[in-house]
Design a protein around this motif. Structure first.
Motif, PDB file in Angstrom:
ATOM      1  N   PRO A  55     -13.855 -38.418 -66.395  1.00 46.78           N
ATOM      2  CA  PRO A  55     -14.403 -39.128 -65.236  1.00 46.78           C
ATOM      3  C   PRO A  55     -14.591 -40.630 -65.492  1.00 46.78           C
ATOM      4  O   PRO A  55     -14.563 -41.429 -64.553  1.00 46.78           O
ATOM      5  N   ASP A  56     -14.746 -41.036 -66.758  1.00 46.75           N
ATOM      6  CA  ASP A  56     -14.919 -42.446 -67.109  1.00 46.75           C
ATOM      7  C   ASP A  56     -13.595 -43.185 -67.265  1.00 46.75           C
ATOM      8  O   ASP A  56     -13.585 -44.385 -67.552  1.00 46.75           O
ATOM      9  N   GLY A  57     -12.467 -42.474 -67.120  1.00 48.50           N
ATOM     10  CA  GLY A  57     -11.161 -43.107 -67.238  1.00 48.50           C
ATOM     11  C   GLY A  57     -10.561 -43.114 -68.629  1.00 48.50           C
ATOM     12  O   GLY A  57      -9.487 -43.673 -68.845  1.00 48.50           O
ATOM     13  N   ASP A  58     -11.249 -42.494 -69.594  1.00 43.36           N
ATOM     14  CA  ASP A  58     -10.668 -42.354 -70.930  1.00 43.36           C
ATOM     15  C   ASP A  58      -9.666 -41.207 -70.911  1.00 43.36           C
ATOM     16  O   ASP A  58      -9.675 -40.362 -70.007  1.00 43.36           O
ATOM     17  N   VAL A  59      -8.814 -41.166 -71.925  1.00 45.18           N
ATOM     18  CA  VAL A  59      -7.798 -40.120 -72.035  1.00 45.18           C
ATOM     19  C   VAL A  59      -8.182 -39.174 -73.167  1.00 45.18           C
ATOM     20  O   VAL A  59      -8.565 -39.601 -74.258  1.00 45.18           O
ATOM     21  N   VAL A  60      -8.075 -37.880 -72.893  1.00 41.30           N
ATOM     22  CA  VAL A  60      -8.317 -36.866 -73.916  1.00 41.30           C
ATOM     23  C   VAL A  60      -7.005 -36.676 -74.672  1.00 41.30           C
ATOM     24  O   VAL A  60      -6.037 -36.139 -74.144  1.00 41.30           O
ATOM     25  N   CYS A  61      -6.981 -37.164 -75.895  1.00 36.13           N
ATOM     26  CA  CYS A  61      -5.788 -37.050 -76.751  1.00 36.13           C
ATOM     27  C   CYS A  61      -6.035 -35.980 -77.806  1.00 36.13           C
ATOM     28  O   CYS A  61      -7.140 -35.452 -77.930  1.00 36.13           O
ATOM     29  N   CYS A 132     -11.600 -34.639 -66.281  1.00 32.39           N
ATOM     30  CA  CYS A 132     -11.625 -33.692 -67.398  1.00 32.39           C
ATOM     31  C   CYS A 132     -12.964 -33.754 -68.134  1.00 32.39           C
ATOM     32  O   CYS A 132     -13.431 -34.828 -68.515  1.00 32.39           O
ATOM     33  N   ARG A 133     -13.538 -32.588 -68.309  1.00 26.86           N
ATOM     34  CA  ARG A 133     -14.830 -32.470 -68.998  1.00 26.86           C
ATOM     35  C   ARG A 133     -14.745 -31.355 -70.033  1.00 26.86           C
ATOM     36  O   ARG A 133     -14.108 -30.330 -69.784  1.00 26.86           O
ATOM     37  N   PRO A 134     -15.453 -31.545 -71.172  1.00 22.28           N
ATOM     38  CA  PRO A 134     -15.488 -30.459 -72.161  1.00 22.28           C
ATOM     39  C   PRO A 134     -16.334 -29.314 -71.624  1.00 22.28           C
ATOM     40  O   PRO A 134     -17.497 -29.500 -71.272  1.00 22.28           O
ATOM     41  N   THR A 135     -15.748 -28.143 -71.520  1.00 21.37           N
ATOM     42  CA  THR A 135     -16.453 -26.995 -70.953  1.00 21.37           C
ATOM     43  C   THR A 135     -16.419 -25.776 -71.860  1.00 21.37           C
ATOM     44  O   THR A 135     -17.102 -24.795 -71.572  1.00 21.37           O
ATOM     45  N   ALA A 136     -15.620 -25.807 -72.901  1.00 18.53           N
ATOM     46  CA  ALA A 136     -15.469 -24.614 -73.737  1.00 18.53           C
ATOM     47  C   ALA A 136     -14.991 -25.023 -75.126  1.00 18.53           C
ATOM     48  O   ALA A 136     -14.710 -26.196 -75.383  1.00 18.53           O
ATOM     49  N   GLN A 137     -14.866 -24.056 -75.983  1.00 12.08           N
ATOM     50  CA  GLN A 137     -14.306 -24.267 -77.310  1.00 12.08           C
ATOM     51  C   GLN A 137     -12.784 -24.218 -77.222  1.00 12.08           C
ATOM     52  O   GLN A 137     -12.227 -23.552 -76.342  1.00 12.08           O
ATOM     53  N   GLN A 138     -12.134 -24.880 -78.163  1.00  9.38           N
ATOM     54  CA  GLN A 138     -10.680 -24.760 -78.265  1.00  9.38           C
ATOM     55  C   GLN A 138     -10.314 -23.299 -78.530  1.00  9.38           C
ATOM     56  O   GLN A 138     -11.089 -22.565 -79.138  1.00  9.38           O
ATOM     57  N   PRO A 148      -9.212 -32.789 -81.011  1.00  5.11           N
ATOM     58  CA  PRO A 148      -9.236 -33.607 -79.796  1.00  5.11           C
ATOM     59  C   PRO A 148     -10.052 -34.879 -79.999  1.00  5.11           C
ATOM     60  O   PRO A 148     -10.983 -34.907 -80.807  1.00  5.11           O
ATOM     61  N   GLN A 149      -9.697 -35.905 -79.274  1.00 12.09           N
ATOM     62  CA  GLN A 149     -10.437 -37.171 -79.299  1.00 12.09           C
ATOM     63  C   GLN A 149     -10.189 -37.877 -77.970  1.00 12.09           C
ATOM     64  O   GLN A 149      -9.178 -37.625 -77.315  1.00 12.09           O
ATOM     65  N   THR A 150     -11.107 -38.730 -77.571  1.00 12.32           N
ATOM     66  CA  THR A 150     -10.879 -39.515 -76.357  1.00 12.32           C
ATOM     67  C   THR A 150     -10.646 -40.962 -76.749  1.00 12.32           C
ATOM     68  O   THR A 150     -11.140 -41.430 -77.778  1.00 12.32           O
ATOM     69  N   MET A 151      -9.859 -41.643 -75.921  1.00  6.32           N
ATOM     70  CA  MET A 151      -9.608 -43.060 -76.140  1.00  6.32           C
ATOM     71  C   MET A 151      -9.338 -43.725 -74.798  1.00  6.32           C
ATOM     72  O   MET A 151      -8.920 -43.067 -73.849  1.00  6.32           O
ATOM     73  N   ALA A 152      -9.589 -45.001 -74.739  1.00 10.71           N
ATOM     74  CA  ALA A 152      -9.332 -45.754 -73.515  1.00 10.71           C
ATOM     75  C   ALA A 152      -7.833 -45.746 -73.216  1.00 10.71           C
ATOM     76  O   ALA A 152      -7.016 -45.790 -74.141  1.00 10.71           O
ATOM     77  N   PHE A 153      -7.478 -45.694 -71.931  1.00 12.69           N
ATOM     78  CA  PHE A 153      -6.066 -45.691 -71.565  1.00 12.69           C
ATOM     79  C   PHE A 153      -5.365 -46.935 -72.091  1.00 12.69           C
ATOM     80  O   PHE A 153      -4.237 -46.845 -72.593  1.00 12.69           O
ATOM     81  N   ASP A 154      -6.000 -48.098 -72.004  1.00 16.68           N
ATOM     82  CA  ASP A 154      -5.377 -49.332 -72.506  1.00 16.68           C
ATOM     83  C   ASP A 154      -5.094 -49.254 -74.001  1.00 16.68           C
ATOM     84  O   ASP A 154      -4.075 -49.755 -74.473  1.00 16.68           O
ATOM     85  N   GLU A 155      -5.992 -48.613 -74.752  1.00 20.70           N
ATOM     86  CA  GLU A 155      -5.777 -48.426 -76.188  1.00 20.70           C
ATOM     87  C   GLU A 155      -4.582 -47.502 -76.432  1.00 20.70           C
ATOM     88  O   GLU A 155      -3.753 -47.757 -77.311  1.00 20.70           O
ATOM     89  N   LEU A 156      -4.486 -46.433 -75.637  1.00 23.18           N
ATOM     90  CA  LEU A 156      -3.349 -45.509 -75.733  1.00 23.18           C
ATOM     91  C   LEU A 156      -2.049 -46.226 -75.372  1.00 23.18           C
ATOM     92  O   LEU A 156      -1.036 -46.102 -76.073  1.00 23.18           O
ATOM     93  N   LEU A 157      -2.078 -47.000 -74.307  1.00 21.44           N
ATOM     94  CA  LEU A 157      -0.904 -47.765 -73.887  1.00 21.44           C
ATOM     95  C   LEU A 157      -0.476 -48.748 -74.979  1.00 21.44           C
ATOM     96  O   LEU A 157       0.717 -48.864 -75.287  1.00 21.44           O
TER      97      LEU A 157
END
Length: 186
Positions: A55-61, A132-138, A148-157
């Motif tokens: 929801p904050d615009g980060d990407v779940v990588c 996308c929200r964490p709701t369960a275990q892998q 898993p990790q999150t990162m800003a889209f600009d950082e991913l780009l």
């Protein structure tokens, strides 16, 4: 039967090798010039790749060990379709949850490609996942090692631009998404 003059004529088809995830197919073919030869290719089920935004615009990588290149690969959640998948979106939702523990509020198709059609019949369907929200275990497969990790889209780009991320599926998803974003700005 194809009518294009470039088409090859297939006479025989056998599975030369089979393992979990893919088969190697051997075909006896006749080329347009009349030459008869064999052609081998990899056959696998369709796959899905998800570009998941929080929801904050980060990407779940994900970071995943890739044995073929002997290193940890940073990229996006990807997985094959399974017979019990209702549709491609169901497969994308399943893979996102299994690999990252996240669920999406909504998904939208991004693009469908044949990433290696010179030697494989692979078809990959790309999706953008929103909310996308964490709701369960892998729920990883026995042969998956994923962090898993999150990162800003600009950082991913930037990581794609700089060649730091080499995973072709991730490069394609991020590039195509950015290309479409540029089209909506003009």
């Amino acid at each position: 039967m194809p009518t294009d003059p470039l088409a090859w004529e297939t006479h025989d088809r056998d599975v030369a090798y089979s393992c979990p995830g893919f088969d190697v197919i051997n075909e006896s073919v006749r080329l347009p010039d009349g030459t008869e030869t064999d052609f081998d290719y990899v056959s696998e089920p369709a796959s899905v790749c998800i570009l998941p935004f929080t929801p904050d615009g980060d990407v779940v990588c994900i970071e995943e060990w890739r044995q073929a290149v002997s290193r940890v690969n940073r990229g996006l959640p990807v997985g094959g379709t399974e017979p019990d998948d209702d549709d491609l979106e169901a497969a994308a939702r399943r893979e996102l949850a299994e690999e990252t523990g996240h669920e999406a509020e909504r998904l939208e198709p991004l693009v469908t490609v044949e990433p290696a059609n010179g030697f494989a019949d692979s078809v990959m369907h790309f999706f953008v996942a929103h909310g996308c929200r964490p709701t369960a275990q892998q729920q990883l497969d026995h042969n998956e090692s994923i962090r898993p990790q999150t990162m800003a889209f600009d950082e991913l780009l930037d990581a794609v631009r700089d060649g730091e991320i080499r995973d072709g599926r991730t490069v394609l998803a991020v590039s195509h998404y950015q290309l479409l974003a540029g089209e909506t700005e003009t």
